[in-house]
Design a protein around this motif. Sequence first.
Motif, PDB file in Angstrom:
ATOM      1  N   GLN A 205       0.993  -1.021   0.123  1.00  0.00           N
ATOM      2  CA  GLN A 205       0.047   0.102   0.263  1.00  0.00           C
ATOM      3  C   GLN A 205       0.740   1.349   0.140  1.00  0.00           C
ATOM      4  O   GLN A 205       2.002   0.671   0.697  1.00  0.00           O
ATOM      5  CB  GLN A 205      -1.158   0.065   1.073  1.00  0.00           C
ATOM      6  N   SER A 206       0.143   2.498  -0.874  1.00  0.00           N
ATOM      7  CA  SER A 206       1.034   3.393  -0.346  1.00  0.00           C
ATOM      8  C   SER A 206       0.689   4.306   0.477  1.00  0.00           C
ATOM      9  O   SER A 206      -0.721   4.664   0.066  1.00  0.00           O
ATOM     10  CB  SER A 206       0.888   4.087  -1.858  1.00  0.00           C
ATOM     11  N   TRP A 207       1.305   5.391   0.534  1.00  0.00           N
ATOM     12  CA  TRP A 207       0.529   6.725   2.446  1.00  0.00           C
ATOM     13  C   TRP A 207       1.454   8.115   1.029  1.00  0.00           C
ATOM     14  O   TRP A 207       2.651   7.929   0.585  1.00  0.00           O
ATOM     15  CB  TRP A 207       1.405   6.374   2.838  1.00  0.00           C
ATOM     16  N   PRO A 208       0.354   8.895   1.042  1.00  0.00           N
ATOM     17  CA  PRO A 208       1.814  10.113   0.845  1.00  0.00           C
ATOM     18  C   PRO A 208       3.034  10.753   1.909  1.00  0.00           C
ATOM     19  O   PRO A 208       2.161  10.520   2.588  1.00  0.00           O
ATOM     20  CB  PRO A 208       0.117  11.304   0.944  1.00  0.00           C
ATOM     21  N   LEU A 209       3.398  10.760   1.223  1.00  0.00           N
ATOM     22  CA  LEU A 209       4.721  11.524   2.125  1.00  0.00           C
ATOM     23  C   LEU A 209       4.284  12.685   2.574  1.00  0.00           C
ATOM     24  O   LEU A 209       5.284  12.785   3.809  1.00  0.00           O
ATOM     25  CB  LEU A 209       5.857  11.528   1.203  1.00  0.00           C
ATOM     26  N   GLU A 210       3.624  13.517   2.487  1.00  0.00           N
ATOM     27  CA  GLU A 210       3.445  14.787   3.037  1.00  0.00           C
ATOM     28  C   GLU A 210       2.373  14.676   4.740  1.00  0.00           C
ATOM     29  O   GLU A 210       3.184  15.453   5.503  1.00  0.00           O
ATOM     30  CB  GLU A 210       2.372  15.786   2.113  1.00  0.00           C
ATOM     31  N   ARG A 211       2.034  13.337   4.539  1.00  0.00           N
ATOM     32  CA  ARG A 211       1.222  13.136   5.680  1.00  0.00           C
ATOM     33  C   ARG A 211       2.262  13.231   7.175  1.00  0.00           C
ATOM     34  O   ARG A 211       2.289  13.265   7.822  1.00  0.00           O
ATOM     35  CB  ARG A 211       0.323  12.420   5.583  1.00  0.00           C
ATOM     36  N   ILE A 212       3.182  12.274   6.668  1.00  0.00           N
ATOM     37  CA  ILE A 212       4.118  11.780   7.650  1.00  0.00           C
ATOM     38  C   ILE A 212       5.616  13.463   7.548  1.00  0.00           C
ATOM     39  O   ILE A 212       6.097  13.522   8.822  1.00  0.00           O
ATOM     40  CB  ILE A 212       5.355  10.992   6.641  1.00  0.00           C
ATOM     41  N   ARG A 213       5.975  14.180   6.927  1.00  0.00           N
ATOM     42  CA  ARG A 213       6.322  14.856   6.922  1.00  0.00           C
ATOM     43  C   ARG A 213       5.430  16.113   7.361  1.00  0.00           C
ATOM     44  O   ARG A 213       6.491  16.772   8.169  1.00  0.00           O
ATOM     45  CB  ARG A 213       6.727  15.742   5.454  1.00  0.00           C
ATOM     46  N   ARG A 214       4.772  15.892   7.656  1.00  0.00           N
ATOM     47  CA  ARG A 214       3.747  17.084   8.641  1.00  0.00           C
ATOM     48  C   ARG A 214       4.326  16.185  10.486  1.00  0.00           C
ATOM     49  O   ARG A 214       3.906  17.448  10.812  1.00  0.00           O
ATOM     50  CB  ARG A 214       1.777  17.440   8.438  1.00  0.00           C
TER      51      ARG A 214
ATOM     52  N   ALA B 147       8.906   8.990  11.666  1.00  0.00           N
ATOM     53  CA  ALA B 147       7.679   9.437  12.347  1.00  0.00           C
ATOM     54  C   ALA B 147       7.637   7.405  11.315  1.00  0.00           C
ATOM     55  O   ALA B 147       6.251   7.256  12.296  1.00  0.00           O
ATOM     56  CB  ALA B 147       7.378  10.096  11.226  1.00  0.00           C
ATOM     57  N   VAL B 148       8.582   7.641  10.261  1.00  0.00           N
ATOM     58  CA  VAL B 148       8.167   5.415   9.634  1.00  0.00           C
ATOM     59  C   VAL B 148       8.066   4.803  10.519  1.00  0.00           C
ATOM     60  O   VAL B 148       7.084   4.108  10.478  1.00  0.00           O
ATOM     61  CB  VAL B 148       8.314   5.635   8.340  1.00  0.00           C
ATOM     62  N   LEU B 149       9.271   4.778  11.371  1.00  0.00           N
ATOM     63  CA  LEU B 149       9.411   3.817  12.050  1.00  0.00           C
ATOM     64  C   LEU B 149       8.136   4.095  13.285  1.00  0.00           C
ATOM     65  O   LEU B 149       7.488   2.709  14.295  1.00  0.00           O
ATOM     66  CB  LEU B 149      10.628   3.536  12.684  1.00  0.00           C
ATOM     67  N   ALA B 150       7.668   4.713  14.021  1.00  0.00           N
ATOM     68  CA  ALA B 150       6.460   5.502  14.883  1.00  0.00           C
ATOM     69  C   ALA B 150       5.403   4.613  14.355  1.00  0.00           C
ATOM     70  O   ALA B 150       4.354   3.703  14.786  1.00  0.00           O
ATOM     71  CB  ALA B 150       6.503   6.069  15.073  1.00  0.00           C
ATOM     72  N   MET B 151       4.637   4.939  12.994  1.00  0.00           N
ATOM     73  CA  MET B 151       3.995   4.293  11.761  1.00  0.00           C
ATOM     74  C   MET B 151       3.659   2.680  12.190  1.00  0.00           C
ATOM     75  O   MET B 151       2.755   2.042  12.243  1.00  0.00           O
ATOM     76  CB  MET B 151       3.937   4.362  10.583  1.00  0.00           C
TER      77      MET B 151
ATOM     78  N   ARG C 132      -3.238  13.121  15.099  1.00  0.00           N
ATOM     79  CA  ARG C 132      -3.712  13.323  15.809  1.00  0.00           C
ATOM     80  C   ARG C 132      -2.786  14.170  17.614  1.00  0.00           C
ATOM     81  O   ARG C 132      -2.228  15.002  17.975  1.00  0.00           O
ATOM     82  CB  ARG C 132      -4.775  12.435  16.611  1.00  0.00           C
ATOM     83  N   ALA C 133      -1.931  12.986  17.445  1.00  0.00           N
ATOM     84  CA  ALA C 133      -1.163  13.193  18.761  1.00  0.00           C
ATOM     85  C   ALA C 133       0.178  14.832  18.472  1.00  0.00           C
ATOM     86  O   ALA C 133       0.372  14.938  19.523  1.00  0.00           O
ATOM     87  CB  ALA C 133      -0.065  11.814  19.331  1.00  0.00           C
ATOM     88  N   ALA C 134       0.142  14.286  17.277  1.00  0.00           N
ATOM     89  CA  ALA C 134       1.007  15.983  17.503  1.00  0.00           C
ATOM     90  C   ALA C 134       0.127  16.881  16.171  1.00  0.00           C
ATOM     91  O   ALA C 134       1.281  18.246  16.328  1.00  0.00           O
ATOM     92  CB  ALA C 134       2.571  15.099  15.692  1.00  0.00           C
ATOM     93  N   GLY C 135      -0.498  16.702  16.038  1.00  0.00           N
ATOM     94  CA  GLY C 135      -1.110  17.978  15.848  1.00  0.00           C
ATOM     95  C   GLY C 135      -0.792  18.558  14.234  1.00  0.00           C
ATOM     96  O   GLY C 135      -0.758  19.562  13.922  1.00  0.00           O
ATOM     97  N   ALA C 136      -0.947  17.454  13.914  1.00  0.00           N
ATOM     98  CA  ALA C 136      -0.674  16.958  12.641  1.00  0.00           C
ATOM     99  C   ALA C 136      -1.447  17.477  11.097  1.00  0.00           C
ATOM    100  O   ALA C 136      -2.731  16.886  11.701  1.00  0.00           O
ATOM    101  CB  ALA C 136       1.028  16.262  11.836  1.00  0.00           C
TER     102      ALA C 136
END
Length: 459
Positions: A245-254, A266-270, A455-459
């Motif tokens: 599956q693919s995820w937008p990099l922008e979500r992870i950058r935020r 952030a990816v490791l936390a995901m 949600r936790a990061a307010g991103a």
Amino acid sequence: MELISPADAIFLVGESREHPMHVGGLQLYRPPEGADKDFVRDLYQDMLTHTEFQPTFRKRPATILGGIANVGWAFDSDVDIDYHLRRSPLPQPGRVRDLLELVSRAHGSLLDRHRPLWEAYLIEGLNDGRFAVYTKVHHALIDGVSALKLAERTLSEDPADTEVRVPWDLPPRKREKPDVDGGVLARLPSLSAAADALGSIASLVPSTVYLARAALLEQQLTMPFGAPKTILNVNIGGARRVAAQSWPLERIRRIKDAAGVTINDAVLAMCAGALRAYLLEHSALPDKPLIAMVPVSMRADDEDDTGGNQVGALLCNLATDVADPAQRLTAISESMSGNKQVFSELPKAQALALSAVNVAALGLSMVPGYVNAARPPFNIVISNVPGSRKALYWKGARLDGHYPLSIALDGQALNITMANNGDNLDFGLVGCRRSVPHLQRLLGHLEDALKELERAAGA
């Protein structure tokens, strides 16, 4: 005949029906606007015309003196393209799950050692009009990162480029001169480093006191064999299941910007959130946190990006025992930064050799009875592979997804590898079909973990 290097021979000697030793990749394409119904058929015919094969795609293990194997390579002068290239229609209704089921079966089957060690599948019949290419190559020939780069070389940034290029017929690239310190882990994450490590352990001696202080007193360095035993760290069977599956990099950058961590943190936390949810779902979450082996760049920010690869293998505390996603992200970031600090203060050759020790621990899974008797060196390998940051096309068809598929081993029943593809991060999951039930549910857990982090990061 060409002799097989000891590092490459590991993958041939260690292969069995339960342990296929090939790496793979799944590419998903969207046909160009106005493409007719024969587009994929014509593409297949174009591919069949490429009957010139680079040496890597002509290699197979030779048998010497009537019975000695895994010592030398033979080179086929007449490669049967109709065998190696397969046009595979999906059963209707042509869902993505049908595609992944086909790829799962192909990824779990052994390559024929009487032929060059690769296969390619052109897959059509998805109900949304897209098509796919699945390729697998034995790890004795090429590692996963190099395979992904080779696949990218067949593509173009120009959607008007109609030339059909294939991996087996690409001109070889000139090798750049390696750094004097490089090459120890030039093919991470792989067992090749286990062989290289044997010649590098001596370089660790001057740093033994420093490492002991960092590991035992300051608690900065995560060492192998401190991981808990889980349902993922068992002996495996030969069948595989894959998920992608693919995820937008922008979500992870935020998340990265809001929390002040790195993209990889952030990816490791995901991944950690997904693994925690998956293990809870199976009533199998250990009290101690899972440990991941994470290949990272050892090259300084201002260092010239030429010469040999400078890649290290760190062990990261995934904090899966922590329920709060923000606290989990903080723990992961601190674990990675602490380990990087220890490595950065070592001479590069010693840092790379220490990384080789981490990777060499994978080789212990080949020792009969070891997996059942001992704690795992770590619980999972999570790799983030650099990919293209621009949109890519193949005969005008846009590359929608480029999913790397790696190797499962005894004691490492699940592997997570991702690669950036344009504006997305593409995840490829490979698991033992028996030991990792309902693998596809991890995709849902990855999305849930990403939302929790947002949600936790307010991103």
